[in-house]
Design a protein around this motif. Structure first.
Motif, PDB file in Angstrom:
ATOM      1  N   LEU A 109      -5.674 -37.535 -48.615  1.00 32.48           N
ATOM      2  CA  LEU A 109      -6.115 -38.584 -49.533  1.00 32.48           C
ATOM      3  C   LEU A 109      -4.918 -39.352 -50.087  1.00 32.48           C
ATOM      4  N   LEU A 110      -3.892 -38.612 -50.512  1.00 30.15           N
ATOM      5  CA  LEU A 110      -2.699 -39.272 -51.060  1.00 30.15           C
ATOM      6  C   LEU A 110      -2.062 -40.181 -50.025  1.00 30.15           C
ATOM      7  N   THR A 111      -2.003 -39.706 -48.771  1.00 33.40           N
ATOM      8  CA  THR A 111      -1.383 -40.508 -47.713  1.00 33.40           C
ATOM      9  C   THR A 111      -2.165 -41.789 -47.480  1.00 33.40           C
ATOM     10  N   LEU A 112      -3.479 -41.646 -47.343  1.00 32.81           N
ATOM     11  CA  LEU A 112      -4.328 -42.820 -47.104  1.00 32.81           C
ATOM     12  C   LEU A 112      -4.177 -43.826 -48.233  1.00 32.81           C
ATOM     13  N   LEU A 113      -4.205 -43.312 -49.454  1.00 36.59           N
ATOM     14  CA  LEU A 113      -4.165 -44.179 -50.618  1.00 36.59           C
ATOM     15  C   LEU A 113      -2.794 -44.854 -50.759  1.00 36.59           C
ATOM     16  N   ALA A 114      -1.734 -44.055 -50.594  1.00 33.60           N
ATOM     17  CA  ALA A 114      -0.383 -44.603 -50.726  1.00 33.60           C
ATOM     18  C   ALA A 114      -0.146 -45.696 -49.686  1.00 33.60           C
ATOM     19  N   ASN A 115      -0.628 -45.465 -48.464  1.00 28.18           N
ATOM     20  CA  ASN A 115      -0.466 -46.463 -47.410  1.00 28.18           C
ATOM     21  C   ASN A 115      -1.273 -47.723 -47.709  1.00 28.18           C
ATOM     22  N   ALA A 116      -2.513 -47.540 -48.175  1.00 29.45           N
ATOM     23  CA  ALA A 116      -3.339 -48.706 -48.476  1.00 29.45           C
ATOM     24  C   ALA A 116      -2.690 -49.534 -49.576  1.00 29.45           C
ATOM     25  N   ILE A 117      -2.152 -48.870 -50.596  1.00 31.52           N
ATOM     26  CA  ILE A 117      -1.493 -49.589 -51.686  1.00 31.52           C
ATOM     27  C   ILE A 117      -0.281 -50.340 -51.173  1.00 31.52           C
ATOM     28  N   SER A 118       0.514 -49.675 -50.328  1.00 31.28           N
ATOM     29  CA  SER A 118       1.732 -50.312 -49.828  1.00 31.28           C
ATOM     30  C   SER A 118       1.426 -51.473 -48.895  1.00 31.28           C
ATOM     31  N   LEU A 119       0.294 -51.394 -48.184  1.00 28.65           N
ATOM     32  CA  LEU A 119      -0.058 -52.483 -47.265  1.00 28.65           C
ATOM     33  C   LEU A 119      -0.581 -53.703 -48.011  1.00 28.65           C
ATOM     34  N   THR A 120      -1.121 -53.478 -49.203  1.00 31.22           N
ATOM     35  CA  THR A 120      -1.680 -54.590 -49.964  1.00 31.22           C
ATOM     36  C   THR A 120      -0.561 -55.352 -50.656  1.00 31.22           C
ATOM     37  N   PRO A 121      -0.490 -56.651 -50.468  1.00 28.97           N
ATOM     38  CA  PRO A 121       0.568 -57.426 -51.111  1.00 28.97           C
ATOM     39  C   PRO A 121       0.461 -57.333 -52.625  1.00 28.97           C
ATOM     40  N   GLY A 122       1.611 -57.279 -53.293  1.00 27.62           N
ATOM     41  CA  GLY A 122       1.588 -57.225 -54.746  1.00 27.62           C
ATOM     42  C   GLY A 122       1.643 -55.817 -55.300  1.00 27.62           C
ATOM     43  N   THR A 123       1.340 -54.823 -54.464  1.00 31.97           N
ATOM     44  CA  THR A 123       1.488 -53.440 -54.915  1.00 31.97           C
ATOM     45  C   THR A 123       2.250 -52.646 -53.863  1.00 31.97           C
ATOM     46  N   LEU A 124       3.106 -51.730 -54.332  1.00 28.38           N
ATOM     47  CA  LEU A 124       3.945 -50.965 -53.414  1.00 28.38           C
ATOM     48  C   LEU A 124       4.124 -49.562 -53.975  1.00 28.38           C
ATOM     49  N   THR A 125       3.766 -48.557 -53.191  1.00 30.47           N
ATOM     50  CA  THR A 125       3.927 -47.184 -53.678  1.00 30.47           C
ATOM     51  C   THR A 125       5.410 -46.840 -53.711  1.00 30.47           C
ATOM     52  N   LEU A 126       5.925 -46.566 -54.906  1.00 30.66           N
ATOM     53  CA  LEU A 126       7.347 -46.252 -55.030  1.00 30.66           C
ATOM     54  C   LEU A 126       7.581 -44.770 -54.903  1.00 30.66           C
ATOM     55  N   GLU A 127       6.727 -43.988 -55.569  1.00 33.30           N
ATOM     56  CA  GLU A 127       6.999 -42.558 -55.668  1.00 33.30           C
ATOM     57  C   GLU A 127       5.684 -41.806 -55.660  1.00 33.30           C
ATOM     58  N   VAL A 128       5.689 -40.632 -55.015  1.00 37.29           N
ATOM     59  CA  VAL A 128       4.495 -39.796 -54.978  1.00 37.29           C
ATOM     60  C   VAL A 128       4.826 -38.481 -55.669  1.00 37.29           C
ATOM     61  N   ASP A 129       4.101 -38.189 -56.747  1.00 42.12           N
ATOM     62  CA  ASP A 129       4.287 -36.923 -57.453  1.00 42.12           C
ATOM     63  C   ASP A 129       3.159 -35.998 -57.032  1.00 42.12           C
ATOM     64  N   ARG A 130       3.432 -35.142 -56.024  1.00 44.92           N
ATOM     65  CA  ARG A 130       2.353 -34.307 -55.474  1.00 44.92           C
ATOM     66  C   ARG A 130       1.849 -33.262 -56.454  1.00 44.92           C
ATOM     67  N   PRO A 131       2.749 -32.517 -57.132  1.00 46.95           N
ATOM     68  CA  PRO A 131       2.231 -31.506 -58.055  1.00 46.95           C
ATOM     69  C   PRO A 131       1.287 -32.102 -59.099  1.00 46.95           C
ATOM     70  N   ARG A 132       1.644 -33.269 -59.618  1.00 45.16           N
ATOM     71  CA  ARG A 132       0.793 -33.870 -60.646  1.00 45.16           C
ATOM     72  C   ARG A 132      -0.206 -34.852 -60.050  1.00 45.16           C
ATOM     73  N   SER A 133      -0.141 -34.992 -58.713  1.00 47.39           N
ATOM     74  CA  SER A 133      -1.088 -35.835 -58.005  1.00 47.39           C
ATOM     75  C   SER A 133      -1.154 -37.243 -58.615  1.00 47.39           C
ATOM     76  N   THR A 134       0.033 -37.823 -58.754  1.00 46.84           N
ATOM     77  CA  THR A 134       0.127 -39.146 -59.349  1.00 46.84           C
ATOM     78  C   THR A 134       0.941 -40.057 -58.435  1.00 46.84           C
ATOM     79  N   LEU A 135       0.464 -41.276 -58.268  1.00 52.76           N
ATOM     80  CA  LEU A 135       1.226 -42.267 -57.513  1.00 52.76           C
ATOM     81  C   LEU A 135       1.887 -43.225 -58.496  1.00 52.76           C
TER      82      LEU A 135
END
Lengths: 186, 108
Positions: A109-135
């Motif tokens: 889920l995190l991978t799908l979401l992080a990629n979708a965010i990064s592909l969308t112009p105007g938003t870019l996933t900078l950091e993934v905090d897996r333990p806290r499940s926060t992008l």
């Protein structure tokens, strides 16, 4: 024993996919291409083994289709927004890094979401905090005032909800409130 | 008819690539330039591949275009994420310009 079978299936699927890509790149499914593709696939899987993921619930095709459709529309709209920002005579960018908590996230889920965010112009996933499940998402322009940040967070959480419905685990789907479950029931 | 459609697709794809390079020139820092340079080119490339797929005859060539699109969608966000993350961590990206920085707040 069961783990071995799952691993073998995963490997064979990967070999099949790699052979398919190989045949696609050569442009014709001649016996030589198919055999060559299978050989290359086996070689790659043996030389560069992927880490095996634990099972993470099933993918729901209809909900995934919904996610992809929503994403495609979002992609075009966001592109037009960025184009407008580029062409604006006076630049006005209010950049921000926004934390987006993801409910009950699996790696998939995190991978799908992080990629979708990064592909969308105007938003870019900078950091993934897996333990806290926060992008942590970089936003090109949050607009004015503090409510701009909340608006962006809410719009990303809408995508998150669709992603959970598509590939999320059972419990993360139960975590969605209200109308959430209705769309994915079949 | 097909020619008109594919010309429209190719031209809008190219127009997106052009805005991307304009944004690269105009935007002030690493992050905003990443936005300008990586995303419109992805959609632009998709439009160009669809436009080209309408023109080629062999099914094999269409498969190749499909692969181009698929790999662009798979790799572009990973590359953008890695560059953005490195820029943030090394401080190349201007944090002072951020209106809100919840990652910086969380680290504190």
């Amino acid at each position: 024993m069961k783990g071995h079978v799952a691993r073998l299936t995963a490997h064979l699927t990967l070999v099949g996919w790699l052979a398919l890509v190989w045949v696609g790149l050569w442009g014709s499914a001649s016996p030589a291409n198919v055999l060559g593709g299978l050989a290359v696939g086996v070689g790659l899987v043996l030389l560069l083994p992927l880490t095996s993921l634990p099972p993470q619930g099933n993918v729901r095709p209809l909900a995934l289709l919904h996610f992809v459709g929503f994403f495609a529309v979002d992609l075009v709209r966001a592109n037009l927004r960025v184009v407008a920002q580029v062409l604006r005579p006076r630049l006005r960018l209010r950049q921000a890094v926004v934390a987006v908590p993801v409910r009950g996230a699996s790696d998939r889920l995190l991978t799908l979401l992080a990629n979708a965010i990064s592909l969308t112009p105007g938003t870019l996933t900078l950091e993934v905090d897996r333990p806290r499940s926060t992008l942590y998402v970089h936003v090109l322009d949050v607009g004015d005032g503090p409510e701009g940040v909340e608006r962006v967070r809410a719009s990303i959480l809408r995508v998150e909800r669709l992603a959970i419905l598509a590939v999320g685990s059972e419990e993360s789907r139960r975590g969605l409130t209200g109308d959430a479950g209705a769309g994915a029931r079949r | 008819m097909t020619d008109v459609l594919s010309a429209a697709l190719l031209l809008s794809g190219v127009a997106l690539a052009l805005t991307a390079s304009l944004g690269l020139l105009r935007f002030p820092d690493v992050f905003s330039r990443m936005h300008a340079a990586t995303k419109p080119t992805t959609l632009g490339l998709l439009l160009v591949t669809v436009g080209a797929a309408l023109q080629v005859d062999a099914a094999g060539d269409r498969v190749k275009l499909l692969l181009v699109a698929a790999f662009q969608l798979l790799t572009a966000p990973v590359a953008a994420h890695m560059i953005g993350r490195a820029a943030y961590r090394t401080g190349v990206g201007a944090r002072a310009d951020l209106v809100v920085d919840e990652l910086g707040d969380a680290a504190r």
